[in-house]
Each structure stands twice: as structure tokens, then as C-alpha cells.
Design a protein around this motif. Structure first.
Motif, PDB file in Angstrom:
ATOM      1  N   MET A  55     -18.259  40.844 -20.561  1.00 59.61           N
ATOM      2  CA  MET A  55     -17.961  39.873 -19.515  1.00 59.61           C
ATOM      3  C   MET A  55     -17.883  40.584 -18.166  1.00 59.61           C
ATOM      4  N   SER A  56     -18.580  40.046 -17.148  1.00 59.69           N
ATOM      5  CA  SER A  56     -18.568  40.671 -15.839  1.00 59.69           C
ATOM      6  C   SER A  56     -17.209  40.499 -15.176  1.00 59.69           C
ATOM      7  N   LYS A  57     -16.852  41.444 -14.352  1.00 63.90           N
ATOM      8  CA  LYS A  57     -15.564  41.438 -13.696  1.00 63.90           C
ATOM      9  C   LYS A  57     -15.532  40.358 -12.621  1.00 63.90           C
ATOM     10  N   LYS A  58     -14.375  39.687 -12.478  1.00 66.86           N
ATOM     11  CA  LYS A  58     -14.230  38.658 -11.465  1.00 66.86           C
ATOM     12  C   LYS A  58     -13.206  39.110 -10.432  1.00 66.86           C
ATOM     13  N   TYR A  59     -13.334  38.541  -9.254  1.00 64.85           N
ATOM     14  CA  TYR A  59     -12.390  38.786  -8.167  1.00 64.85           C
ATOM     15  C   TYR A  59     -11.825  37.444  -7.714  1.00 64.85           C
ATOM     16  N   TYR A  60     -10.585  37.478  -7.290  1.00 64.21           N
ATOM     17  CA  TYR A  60      -9.889  36.250  -6.948  1.00 64.21           C
ATOM     18  C   TYR A  60      -9.320  36.321  -5.535  1.00 64.21           C
ATOM     19  N   VAL A  61      -9.449  35.211  -4.819  1.00 64.68           N
ATOM     20  CA  VAL A  61      -8.861  35.112  -3.482  1.00 64.68           C
ATOM     21  C   VAL A  61      -7.657  34.177  -3.554  1.00 64.68           C
ATOM     22  N   VAL A  62      -6.554  34.605  -2.993  1.00 68.45           N
ATOM     23  CA  VAL A  62      -5.369  33.761  -2.871  1.00 68.45           C
ATOM     24  C   VAL A  62      -5.113  33.544  -1.387  1.00 68.45           C
ATOM     25  N   TRP A  63      -5.284  32.294  -0.941  1.00 64.52           N
ATOM     26  CA  TRP A  63      -5.023  31.961   0.464  1.00 64.52           C
ATOM     27  C   TRP A  63      -3.564  31.577   0.664  1.00 64.52           C
ATOM     28  N   LYS A  64      -2.976  30.927  -0.336  1.00 62.29           N
ATOM     29  CA  LYS A  64      -1.565  30.552  -0.267  1.00 62.29           C
ATOM     30  C   LYS A  64      -0.885  30.951  -1.570  1.00 62.29           C
ATOM     31  N   GLY A  65       0.161  31.719  -1.478  1.00 62.21           N
ATOM     32  CA  GLY A  65       0.913  32.199  -2.629  1.00 62.21           C
ATOM     33  C   GLY A  65       2.022  33.111  -2.132  1.00 62.21           C
ATOM     34  N   SER A  66       2.825  33.642  -3.053  1.00 60.35           N
ATOM     35  CA  SER A  66       3.875  34.571  -2.622  1.00 60.35           C
ATOM     36  C   SER A  66       3.261  35.829  -2.029  1.00 60.35           C
ATOM     37  N   LYS A  67       2.015  36.133  -2.423  1.00 59.50           N
ATOM     38  CA  LYS A  67       1.203  37.175  -1.800  1.00 59.50           C
ATOM     39  C   LYS A  67      -0.202  36.616  -1.617  1.00 59.50           C
ATOM     40  N   THR A  68      -0.881  37.044  -0.574  1.00 59.05           N
ATOM     41  CA  THR A  68      -2.254  36.593  -0.345  1.00 59.05           C
ATOM     42  C   THR A  68      -3.190  37.791  -0.303  1.00 59.05           C
ATOM     43  N   GLY A  69      -4.478  37.531  -0.485  1.00 59.05           N
ATOM     44  CA  GLY A  69      -5.455  38.614  -0.442  1.00 59.05           C
ATOM     45  C   GLY A  69      -6.494  38.479  -1.531  1.00 59.05           C
ATOM     46  N   VAL A  70      -7.202  39.552  -1.796  1.00 62.90           N
ATOM     47  CA  VAL A  70      -8.226  39.612  -2.836  1.00 62.90           C
ATOM     48  C   VAL A  70      -7.675  40.422  -4.010  1.00 62.90           C
ATOM     49  N   PHE A  71      -7.764  39.870  -5.207  1.00 59.36           N
ATOM     50  CA  PHE A  71      -7.228  40.514  -6.401  1.00 59.36           C
ATOM     51  C   PHE A  71      -8.314  40.607  -7.475  1.00 59.36           C
ATOM     52  N   ASP A  72      -8.197  41.613  -8.329  1.00 60.49           N
ATOM     53  CA  ASP A  72      -9.174  41.770  -9.410  1.00 60.49           C
ATOM     54  C   ASP A  72      -8.531  41.546 -10.776  1.00 60.49           C
ATOM     55  N   ASN A  73      -7.342  40.919 -10.758  1.00 64.11           N
ATOM     56  CA  ASN A  73      -6.604  40.713 -12.003  1.00 64.11           C
ATOM     57  C   ASN A  73      -6.049  39.300 -12.040  1.00 64.11           C
ATOM     58  N   TRP A  74      -6.456  38.520 -13.050  1.00 59.27           N
ATOM     59  CA  TRP A  74      -6.009  37.123 -13.163  1.00 59.27           C
ATOM     60  C   TRP A  74      -4.511  37.027 -13.384  1.00 59.27           C
ATOM     61  N   THR A  75      -3.932  37.964 -14.098  1.00 59.04           N
ATOM     62  CA  THR A  75      -2.491  37.949 -14.335  1.00 59.04           C
ATOM     63  C   THR A  75      -1.730  38.031 -13.019  1.00 59.04           C
ATOM     64  N   THR A  76      -2.217  38.857 -12.120  1.00 55.37           N
ATOM     65  CA  THR A  76      -1.584  38.978 -10.807  1.00 55.37           C
ATOM     66  C   THR A  76      -1.680  37.667 -10.035  1.00 55.37           C
ATOM     67  N   VAL A  77      -2.851  37.044 -10.094  1.00 57.68           N
ATOM     68  CA  VAL A  77      -3.050  35.767  -9.404  1.00 57.68           C
ATOM     69  C   VAL A  77      -2.061  34.729  -9.925  1.00 57.68           C
TER      70      VAL A  77
END
Length: 278
Positions: A1-23
């Protein structure tokens, strides 16, 4: 499975993450959370520099229209593109479900409220689906001195009114009302009976908030509850019906439409989603 990246615009932390658990950890429990998955870090970083609404719209534009329609096909995963809630279980009477237990009904009625500031100018929106396809949009109930909760309750009331009309026309239809407001759902389905027995007061004797709205919603709910299911869905989670109801609520607020009317323009979901979100 190819790696995914996640953007959080609103949350306790925002930014680009490479871990779904963190999101999940930075968005869990937040009704205003805004996040989305991307196939590459470059795409994620570019999206983070923009806005959630623009990213949502661009994602929709990449999805081919179904049968020439003006709206995108349903997505396959919650973390990519818009999704429509689906399933196979027939809604049971007087049932309240969570977003993990959503079913597919003949008619789905999404309702939402918007208020800015809170308290302040508020409006309500509704999106109606027939057999999983968008059918009509409704907006209005502008209040210059409203709140998020009153707007959400009015949305529930309007959804109940539409549901009642469908039931009277065809009692065999399965109808699902969907809202991202736990306050509205719990007020009507969990707390109202006890409040009524105590003279519309809380257990500590204090008067409940928004009593008139709660009373009228509860009365109508009692009439139709055997024929509908009520489902809680997470707000701003890329669920198409919820997003459309949200945009209609904002339209009601910005246009200051006091009545509750049907959206008369051609339903172009791409364009509607590009408008201001609540």
C-alpha cells in the motif's frame, strides 16, 4: 500500500502528517475538525497552503460526473473526496444511530445550522436525497439574534416537517434524518421526555434552554418517530449531504432569508461547495 499524507486545517494541531493515528488524535472530538488525505507529500503541502474548502472542491472536480449530472460520484473512502452515507439496513422506527451505524434509506434528509458570531446572525439549511441522489436543497429561518443551537434545532424541525410530508404521501418510504448536532438529537430523543415530565425543567429545577423550539420539535417527533431513523454524522467530514446543508445554512445567514424556501438554482454541487462554509 502506498504511503498517504494528511492535511489538518482545523484540529488541536494543524499541518501535514504522515500518520493516520496522529490525525485521529488531533481531530477526535472536534465538531469543527477539517482534514483530508493525499497520495503525496507535495500535494498535501500545497493543499495546506490553501483552504479546506478549496481542497474539497478541487477533489470533487477530479471525480467524473455520474450520468452527466452536475455533482461528483460518491467516494470510496472517508479520507478521500466527498462521501455519501450508504448501507443496506432498513431504518427502524424511533431509532437513533451514530455515524458508524448510518444506513441507506429511500429518503435522506440532512439538516444543519450556521451562526456567526455565536450568538449572532444564524440560518438553517437542508439537503434532501432520494435513493442516494440529491433531490432538493432548502434554506432560510434567518435570525439576527440566533445561536448555533437554535439554528440546529430549527434545522431538525424543518427536516421533521419534510419527513412528515413524505410519510403522509407514502407511509412505506424509509426516511432518515441526519444531523451533526448531538445537542439537537439528544434534546429531542433523550432529554425532552424527562424535561416535559418536570414542567420543561432540568433535574436541578433550572429552566431548559430554547424551550419553545424543543417543545415543537419534540411534539412533531412523537408523531413521526415510528417511521424515521435519526442519525448523527460528523460535521465537516466530507459527507456530501452534510456539506450541502451547511452551505445552505450559510446562504440563509448571508442572504437573511427569513422564510424557509427551496433553492431554485440548478444544483451544481461543485459550485455550491466552493461557497463559504459554516
Amino acid at each position: 500500500m502506498s504511503k498517504k499524507y494528511y492535511v489538518v486545517w482545523k484540529g488541536s494541531k494543524t499541518g501535514v502528517f504522515d500518520n493516520w493515528t496522529t490525525v485521529q488524535s488531533v481531530t477526535s472530538g472536534r465538531a469543527d475538525a477539517q482534514f483530508m488525505g493525499f497520495p503525496s507529500q507535495a500535494e498535501a503541502e500545497a493543499a495546506f497552503k490553501s483552504t479546506y474548502t478549496k481542497a474539497l472542491t478541487q477533489r470533487s472536480l477530479k471525480t467524473p460526473p455520474r450520468n452527466g449530472a452536475e455533482y461528483p460520484a460518491a467516494a470510496k473512502t472517508a479520507s478521500s473526496s466527498l462521501s455519501r452515507v450508504t448501507g443496506s439496513t432498513k431504518p427502524a422506527g424511533s431509532t437513533v444511530r451514530s455515524d458508524r451505524e448510518v444506513t441507506k434509506a429511500n429518503i435522506d434528509i440532512y439538516c444543519d445550522g450556521a451562526c456567526s458570531p455565536n450568538p449572532g446572525k444564524s440560518g438553517t439549511g437542508v439537503a434532501v436525497y432520494h435513493q442516494g441522489e440529491i433531490h432538493s436543497l432548502w434554506y432560510g429561518a434567518y435570525n439576527a439574534n440566533g445561536t448555533n443551537n437554535t439554528a440546529e434545532l430549527i434545522g431538525m424541525l424543518q427536516a421533521f416537517k419534510l419527513a412528515k410530508a413524505y410519510i403522509e404521501a407514502n407511509p412505506d418510504k424509509t426516511i432518515q434524518v441526519l444531523s451533526d448536532s448531538k445537542y439537537s438529537i439528544d434534546s429531542i430523543t433523550k432529554w425532552a421526555t424527562g424535561w416535559k415530565n418536570k414542567g420543561w425543567k432540568k433535574a436541578n429545577g433550572e429552566a431548559i434552554k430554547n424551550p419553545e423550539l424543543v417543545k415543537v420539535c419534540y411534539t412533531l417527533y412523537q408523531e413521526i418517530k415510528k417511521n424515521i431513523a435519526i442519525t448523527h454524522v460528523k460535521g465537516h467530514a466530507n459527507i456530501e449531504g452534510n456539506e450541502l446543508a451547511d452551505r445552505m445554512a450559510v446562504l440563509a445567514r448571508t442572504s437573511q432569508e427569513v422564510g424557509f424556501i427551496q433553492y431554485q438554482q440548478k444544483i451544481n454541487i461543485r459550485e455550491i461547495l466552493a461557497t463559504e462554509a459554516g
